[in-house]
Design a protein around this motif. Structure first.
Motif, PDB file in Angstrom:
ATOM      1  N   SER A   1      -9.780   4.370  -7.230  1.00  0.00           N
ATOM      2  CA  SER A   1     -10.100   3.346  -6.611  1.00  0.00           C
ATOM      3  C   SER A   1      -8.878   2.236  -6.826  1.00  0.00           C
ATOM      4  O   SER A   1      -8.531   1.873  -8.049  1.00  0.00           O
ATOM      5  CB  SER A   1     -11.459   2.697  -6.603  1.00  0.00           C
TER       6      SER A   1
ATOM      7  N   SER B   1       0.929  -1.216   0.002  1.00  0.00           N
ATOM      8  CA  SER B   1      -0.037   0.060  -0.132  1.00  0.00           C
ATOM      9  C   SER B   1       0.887   1.072   0.049  1.00  0.00           C
ATOM     10  O   SER B   1       0.599   2.195  -0.575  1.00  0.00           O
ATOM     11  CB  SER B   1      -0.965   0.164   1.141  1.00  0.00           C
TER      12      SER B   1
ATOM     13  N   PRO C   1     -10.607   2.895   3.231  1.00  0.00           N
ATOM     14  CA  PRO C   1     -11.250   1.692   2.538  1.00  0.00           C
ATOM     15  C   PRO C   1     -12.333   2.190   1.775  1.00  0.00           C
ATOM     16  O   PRO C   1     -13.204   3.127   1.884  1.00  0.00           O
ATOM     17  CB  PRO C   1     -11.727   1.052   3.839  1.00  0.00           C
ATOM     18  N   ASP C   2     -12.534   1.582   0.699  1.00  0.00           N
ATOM     19  CA  ASP C   2     -13.387   1.911  -0.275  1.00  0.00           C
ATOM     20  C   ASP C   2     -14.716   1.596  -0.260  1.00  0.00           C
ATOM     21  O   ASP C   2     -15.121   0.289  -0.588  1.00  0.00           O
ATOM     22  CB  ASP C   2     -12.767   1.603  -1.750  1.00  0.00           C
TER      23      ASP C   2
ATOM     24  N   GLU D   1     -14.781  -5.379   6.916  1.00  0.00           N
ATOM     25  CA  GLU D   1     -14.901  -3.977   6.841  1.00  0.00           C
ATOM     26  C   GLU D   1     -15.346  -3.164   8.136  1.00  0.00           C
ATOM     27  O   GLU D   1     -15.180  -1.963   8.356  1.00  0.00           O
ATOM     28  CB  GLU D   1     -15.598  -3.460   5.744  1.00  0.00           C
TER      29      GLU D   1
ATOM     30  N   SER E   1      -3.405   8.729   5.490  1.00  0.00           N
ATOM     31  CA  SER E   1      -3.702   7.567   4.538  1.00  0.00           C
ATOM     32  C   SER E   1      -4.025   6.504   6.003  1.00  0.00           C
ATOM     33  O   SER E   1      -3.441   6.387   6.941  1.00  0.00           O
ATOM     34  CB  SER E   1      -2.363   6.907   4.106  1.00  0.00           C
ATOM     35  N   ASN E   2      -5.325   5.937   5.788  1.00  0.00           N
ATOM     36  CA  ASN E   2      -5.866   4.928   6.645  1.00  0.00           C
ATOM     37  C   ASN E   2      -6.015   5.664   8.064  1.00  0.00           C
ATOM     38  O   ASN E   2      -5.828   5.007   9.133  1.00  0.00           O
ATOM     39  CB  ASN E   2      -4.942   3.802   6.953  1.00  0.00           C
TER      40      ASN E   2
ATOM     41  N   TYR F   1     -10.331  -2.806  -1.639  1.00  0.00           N
ATOM     42  CA  TYR F   1     -10.223  -1.908  -2.217  1.00  0.00           C
ATOM     43  C   TYR F   1      -9.970  -0.656  -1.438  1.00  0.00           C
ATOM     44  O   TYR F   1     -10.717  -0.766  -0.480  1.00  0.00           O
ATOM     45  CB  TYR F   1     -11.242  -1.527  -3.349  1.00  0.00           C
ATOM     46  N   THR F   2      -8.878   0.203  -1.833  1.00  0.00           N
ATOM     47  CA  THR F   2      -8.848   1.588  -1.346  1.00  0.00           C
ATOM     48  C   THR F   2      -9.066   2.562  -2.111  1.00  0.00           C
ATOM     49  O   THR F   2      -9.176   2.545  -3.291  1.00  0.00           O
ATOM     50  CB  THR F   2      -7.526   1.625  -0.554  1.00  0.00           C
ATOM     51  N   SER F   3      -9.747   3.513  -1.404  1.00  0.00           N
ATOM     52  CA  SER F   3     -10.306   4.861  -2.217  1.00  0.00           C
ATOM     53  C   SER F   3      -9.125   5.922  -1.824  1.00  0.00           C
ATOM     54  O   SER F   3      -8.581   6.040  -0.881  1.00  0.00           O
ATOM     55  CB  SER F   3     -11.458   5.448  -1.651  1.00  0.00           C
ATOM     56  N   ASN F   4      -8.366   6.453  -3.036  1.00  0.00           N
ATOM     57  CA  ASN F   4      -7.214   7.399  -2.826  1.00  0.00           C
ATOM     58  C   ASN F   4      -7.620   8.559  -3.582  1.00  0.00           C
ATOM     59  O   ASN F   4      -7.926   8.622  -4.780  1.00  0.00           O
ATOM     60  CB  ASN F   4      -5.973   6.514  -3.491  1.00  0.00           C
TER      61      ASN F   4
ATOM     62  N   SER G   1      -6.373   8.507   1.879  1.00  0.00           N
ATOM     63  CA  SER G   1      -6.553   6.994   1.416  1.00  0.00           C
ATOM     64  C   SER G   1      -7.592   6.308   2.495  1.00  0.00           C
ATOM     65  O   SER G   1      -7.304   6.628   3.870  1.00  0.00           O
ATOM     66  CB  SER G   1      -5.360   6.213   1.485  1.00  0.00           C
TER      67      SER G   1
END
Ligand SMILES: [Zn+2]
Length: 392
Positions: free
Chosen positions: A243, A79, A198-199, A213, A167-168, A252-255, A196
């Motif tokens: 994503s 990541s 979680p998506d 999640e 991030s996170n 998936y992560t949302s960035n 960033s």
């Protein structure tokens, strides 16, 4: 009840109740997953207060790699290398002047691994903050990067930043409005924020671990619409979004990158129509997968074979509280994390895996991410001859 942390509205609709059995605690930890009726944001309500969470993060060493000899976990490598490349490309496209001189803050930086990548590539003005003091010590020792011990809400610095990285982080924060407003006040006008999380638009797209999640620490479930609503409130304009599937976790992560625009604070938000539908779908497929696990557990209960459960992480804490695993003939738990050994979960001892040597119990591997590694350790390192059960 927790008010909506985006629009501050107090009417909400419950769609799921999540339960955990926690190490050293008798009572289960419970929260509700709810939808805000005004803006459609999906989040955890009826959670312990922010004070409890802050205490938890100050004491928690999960985000620092305590064992300095140990390799950085693959998931962390994957990541962070991606965050770096994404940010580097974004900065190259947005700054004419030397980007290596930009002032960068990583808020919630853990032991500074991401900053160490920036440093390796020649970035000079780097700072990190993290609430756990062990992170500061490790960041210095492992990478020579400057990390200060702060909660976001306590951060202080005289100069502003060109880029702030979250991030996170936002999925953990109870009071999103005040924390985001506060940290954004350390951004220069027209400076950038990288987020960033979680998506939520893609929860369970790859369904490995049911209800993963809705973890103990994640209390906000962002779609890009709800994240945009939050940022708009504070005059943060979206500049880039993507994503990305993280292979190690299969999630998936949302960035996204946002630019500070002080003139646009307090923009109107739009109702997130798709959030509820997506989360309900996620709950449906998680339940389906959990039914399969329940069947495995039923078989174990019927046979009443002596059982050892490997892993006391989030999966185990959810299975103990949401299935009848507790009715199996459990002998003890094992975990390779030394921080857990010697403690108790639902009254049972947590031991080191060494204790499985010369035993013939059935071992249930309560982990998806590490299941292959655990099986190898059992068979090769411990020479285990008993029955081993995987959940997948
Ligand atoms: Zn709301």
């Amino acid at each position: 009840m927790r008010k909506c942390s985006i629009c501050d509205f107090s009417s909400q609709k419950k769609i799921y109740t999540q339960k955990f059995s926690i190490i050293g605690k008798k009572k289960a930890f419970i929260y509700d997953v709810v939808i805000c009726l005004k803006c459609g944001f999906v989040f955890a309500s009826n959670i312990p207060s922010q004070k409890n969470y802050e205490k938890f993060y100050k004491e928690n060493t999960k985000y620092s790699f305590v064992d300095a000899e140990k390799e950085v976990p693959q998931a962390v490598k994957e990541s962070n290398e991606y965050y770096y490349l994404l940010t580097e490309t974004f900065l190259r496209n947005n700054f004419k002047r030397k980007r290596r001189d930009l002032r960068i803050l990583d808020a919630g930086c853990g032991s500074g691994y991401l900053l160490s990548i920036f440093k390796k590539h020649g970035y000079k003005r780097l700072m990190g903050i993290d609430p756990s003091p062990s992170c500061r010590i490790l960041a210095k020792k492992l990478y020579g990067v400057d990390v200060k011990t702060f909660l976001i809400s306590e951060f202080k610095d005289k100069k502003k930043f060109d880029l702030i990285i979250l991030s996170n982080v936002l999925e953990h924060i109870e009071d999103l409005r005040n924390n985001l407003l506060y940290i954004a006040s350390f951004l220069k006008e027209k400076g950038f924020l990288f987020i960033s999380v979680p998506d939520g638009d893609n929860f369970g797209k790859v369904m490995r671990e049911p209800f993963l999640e809705f973890s103990l620490e994640h209390i906000n479930y962002f779609t890009i619409t709800s994240l945009t609503n939050l940022c708009k409130k504070f005059g943060l304009d979206k500049r880039h979004y993507e994503s990305r599937k993280m292979e190690t976790f299969g999630a998936y992560t949302s960035n996204s990158f946002w630019q500070k625009n002080g003139n646009k604070i307090g923009q109107k938000i739009t109702y997130d129509k798709s959030g509820e539908e997506k989360i309900r779908k996620y709950i449906f497929y998680s339940n389906k997968k959990q039914e399969k696990i329940k069947k495995i557990i039923s078989t174990l209960i019927q046979s009443s074979e002596e059982l050892v459960i490997w892993g006391v992480g989030s999966l185990t804490s959810r299975l103990l509280a949401n299935t009848n695993l507790i009715n199996a003939n459990i002998k003890f738990f094992v975990d390779s994390n030394k921080a857990y050994q010697g403690k108790k979960i639902i009254g049972y001892k947590i031991l080191s895996p060494e204790n499985l040597k010369n035993t013939k119990h059935t071992v249930l591997i309560a982990s998806y991410v590490h299941s292959v590694g655990i099986r190898k350790t059992l068979e090769n390192n411990l020479g285990y001859k008993g029955k081993i059960i995987n959940l997948n």
